[in-house]
Write a protein that holds these residues in place. Structure first.
Motif, PDB file in Angstrom:
ATOM      1  N   ARG A 120       0.876  -1.136  -0.118  1.00  0.00           N
ATOM      2  CA  ARG A 120      -0.016  -0.011   0.005  1.00  0.00           C
ATOM      3  C   ARG A 120       0.963   1.336   0.074  1.00  0.00           C
ATOM      4  N   LEU A 134      -4.279   9.838   2.589  1.00  0.00           N
ATOM      5  CA  LEU A 134      -5.084   8.805   2.084  1.00  0.00           C
ATOM      6  C   LEU A 134      -4.144   7.274   2.199  1.00  0.00           C
ATOM      7  N   GLU A 135      -5.056   6.078   2.333  1.00  0.00           N
ATOM      8  CA  GLU A 135      -4.159   5.127   1.938  1.00  0.00           C
ATOM      9  C   GLU A 135      -4.569   4.481   0.633  1.00  0.00           C
ATOM     10  N   TYR A 141      -7.381   1.729  -5.460  1.00  0.00           N
ATOM     11  CA  TYR A 141      -8.523   1.703  -4.505  1.00  0.00           C
ATOM     12  C   TYR A 141      -7.943   2.721  -3.414  1.00  0.00           C
ATOM     13  N   THR A 142      -8.692   3.822  -2.990  1.00  0.00           N
ATOM     14  CA  THR A 142      -8.237   4.654  -1.970  1.00  0.00           C
ATOM     15  C   THR A 142      -9.246   4.681  -0.980  1.00  0.00           C
ATOM     16  N   ARG A 143      -8.767   4.970   0.436  1.00  0.00           N
ATOM     17  CA  ARG A 143      -9.456   5.227   1.405  1.00  0.00           C
ATOM     18  C   ARG A 143      -8.914   6.596   2.119  1.00  0.00           C
TER      19      ARG A 143
END
Length: 181
Positions: A120, A134-135, A141-143
């Motif tokens: 990641r 952000l991760e 795909y970003t969280r």
């Protein structure tokens, strides 16, 4: 370089112009050095004892300062041009660059760092007076981890992945009324 037993320091490396250096956290003896050469940014292997070794790869020199960091195993470099909407990963063995676009989309990306397992990325961005942390996985795909008014940058995760250090800069201003001038 300075001997542990003491003695005179010895110069290992001198660079001309802007340069950067980073060592992978895996304990590899080989680090990476970046140097601006003409209109390219060139990455070299760097052994702290021996100095600059061979060239690893080169990319077009960005117009803005480039933030880059090496993967935990030393095989890839992540970089972004300040304010971009994508993260670029340079594979050192193949010298190929791939771009990962965050999903959902983000703009104003500035800094990225690797998770300790290399699976990641932690990316900071700044847009509309808000800093974001952000991760992002390697498919994009970003969280959203954090959003604050002010600038967030240079995320550094702890080796166990339970903590995150980052730079936060918020501007405050006072308004003063001056009368009878």
């Amino acid at each position: 370089r300075i001997p542990l037993a003491g003695g005179s320091p010895e110069n290992v490396l001198t660079t001309a112009g802007k340069s950067g250096m980073m060592c992978p956290p895996s304990g590899s003896r080989t680090c990476v050095l970046s140097e601006h050469v003409g209109d390219e940014l060139v990455f070299f292997a760097l052994e702290p004892v021996k100095g600059k070794m061979g060239e690893l790869a080169r990319i077009a020199d960005p117009k803005n300062d480039l933030f880059w960091t090496i993967s935990p195993d030393g095989s890839e470099i992540v970089f972004l041009d300040n304010g971009s909407d994508g993260v670029q990963i340079l594979e050192l063995k193949s010298k190929q660059v791939r771009t990962i676009h965050p999903n959902p989309g983000q703009s104003g990306l500035q800094c990225a760092s690797w998770s300790s397992d290399g699976k990641r990325l932690y990316v900071s961005g700044f847009a509309n007076s808000k800093g974001r942390l952000l991760e992002m996985d390697l498919d994009g795909y970003t969280r959203l981890l954090l959003e604050k008014h002010g600038w967030l940058g240079i995320p550094v995760p702890s080796p166990d992945g339970k903590r995150m250090a980052y730079v936060f800069d918020a501007q405050e201003a006072n308004v003063t009324l001056l009368e009878h001038f």
